[in-house]
Scaffold this active site. Structure first.
Site, PDB file in Angstrom:
ATOM      1  N   THR A 102      37.094  43.214  52.621  1.00 34.74           N
ATOM      2  CA  THR A 102      36.939  43.626  51.230  1.00 34.74           C
ATOM      3  C   THR A 102      36.275  44.995  51.227  1.00 34.74           C
ATOM      4  O   THR A 102      35.091  45.121  51.562  1.00 34.74           O
ATOM      5  CB  THR A 102      36.092  42.623  50.434  1.00 34.74           C
ATOM      6  OG1 THR A 102      36.753  41.353  50.430  1.00 34.74           O
ATOM      7  CG2 THR A 102      35.896  43.091  48.998  1.00 34.74           C
ATOM      8  N   LYS A 177      40.876  42.006  44.438  1.00 36.29           N
ATOM      9  CA  LYS A 177      39.707  41.328  44.999  1.00 36.29           C
ATOM     10  C   LYS A 177      38.455  41.677  44.201  1.00 36.29           C
ATOM     11  O   LYS A 177      37.572  40.822  44.009  1.00 36.29           O
ATOM     12  CB  LYS A 177      39.516  41.720  46.472  1.00 36.29           C
ATOM     13  CG  LYS A 177      38.329  41.029  47.165  1.00 36.29           C
ATOM     14  CD  LYS A 177      38.454  39.514  47.150  1.00 36.29           C
ATOM     15  CE  LYS A 177      37.244  38.825  47.780  1.00 36.29           C
ATOM     16  NZ  LYS A 177      37.199  38.932  49.245  1.00 36.29           N
ATOM     17  N   LYS A 245      27.381  43.755  48.694  1.00 42.53           N
ATOM     18  CA  LYS A 245      28.248  44.849  49.148  1.00 42.53           C
ATOM     19  C   LYS A 245      29.487  44.939  48.274  1.00 42.53           C
ATOM     20  O   LYS A 245      29.864  46.017  47.802  1.00 42.53           O
ATOM     21  CB  LYS A 245      28.632  44.624  50.617  1.00 42.53           C
ATOM     22  CG  LYS A 245      29.549  45.677  51.220  1.00 42.53           C
ATOM     23  CD  LYS A 245      31.033  45.331  51.129  1.00 42.53           C
ATOM     24  CE  LYS A 245      31.362  44.077  51.900  1.00 42.53           C
ATOM     25  NZ  LYS A 245      32.825  43.791  51.847  1.00 42.53           N
TER      26      LYS A 245
END
Length: 292
Positions: A102, A177, A245
């Protein structure tokens, strides 16, 4: 593009998700070679039949049909692709690289362009479903990149996932995502608050999860993380530091677009509090520790 059946796969990045996904590729009959920055993480997969490469460059030079990447962040993907011993230094024309990490959609487009100059196709294919889905081979996979490469790589995707969707051009998988992470963290906050209310009102929270799970309030977060919260199980399937993150990446996108993600920012603040209290390596369900 080469249309021959995919037989050989390289896999880079053997964390919680990568290990399980690689094991499923081996079980599906692919010839798999692995590499990880911490070599000891390769051992369990070697016992299942995997080989070990000396470096990402050496893995690519051996001529696999596909190389999958599953590492932590944008700089890590850049390093394994273009670093001193990166994939690009050994890649052969026709290679498909599937990035399950990701990372930034902007960086993904740049990486795809750079690899394309070598005749290599990059598909951004982040996943959702947590460690449970990775182990069961039931992940949702959101894919960006060339349709021809997606079609050729479909047997690889089918070995690790069930809900497999090609969204469009390079970077669209990563954008999807980001949308996924918004729904996950905002939903998780709702679960934590519902559990808090149930506890304070003396309601049996296990029964609450059971009845809500089959109604409009049902969700993966409720059914899978709700019982863990009640049991005090904060072991990571997906960790607080990792979700922070991801949220940092999507908030950067939101700032560029000039949009406010208020609920996401509130959830992000809860995770930051968990991390400041030393819980960065706990699972995301540790949000419950700071809700209430």
């Amino acid at each position: 593009m080469n249309t021959a059946a995919i037989k050989t796969i390289g896999y880079i990045g053997l964390g919680i998700m990568g290990r399980a996904m690689t094991a499923n590729l081996i079980k599906a009959g692919f010839d798999v070679t692995v590499w990880n920055r911490s070599p000891e993480k390769c051992d369990a997969l070697v016992k299942l039949g995997a080989k070990v490469a000396e470096s990402p460059a050496a893995m690519a030079a051996a001529g696999p049909d596909v190389i999958c990447v599953n590492v932590t962040d944008t700089p890590d993907v850049k390093a394994v692709l273009f670093g001193e011993q990166g994939v690009a230094h050994g890649a052969k024309d026709g290679l498909i690289v599937i990035d399950h990490s990701t990372i930034s959609a902007v960086a993904t487009k740049d990486f795809a362009s750079r690899l394309a100059r070598q005749g290599v196709t990059l598909l951004d294919a982040p996943v959702s479903g947590g460690d449970v889905g990775a182990q069961a081979g039931t992940l949702s996979i959101m894919i960006g990149g060339k349709a021809e490469a997606v079609q050729r790589a479909m047997p690889v995707f089918e070995a690790v996932g069930k809900n497999i969707v090609h969204l469009g051009e390079s970077g669209t998988g990563q954008t999807c995502k980001a949308c996924n992470q918004i729904t996950v963290v905002c939903n998780l906050m709702g679960v934590c608050e519902a559990l808090l209310l149930a506890r304070e009102c003396g309601l049996d929270a296990h029964k609450m999860i059971e009845v809500l799970g089959s109604g409009a309030g049902g969700s993966w977060q409720l059914s899978n993380l709700g019982p863990k919260i009640l049991a005090g199980d904060f072991a990571p399937g997906f960790g607080v530091n990792m979700v922070l993150k991801d949220l940092g990446i999507l908030q950067d996108v939101a700032r560029r677009l000039g949009i406010d993600l208020e609920a996401t920012e509130l959830a992000q603040g809860k995770f930051k509090t968990v991390a400041k209290q030393g819980g960065g390596k706990l699972g995301t369900q540790a949000m419950a520790k700071v809700v209430g």
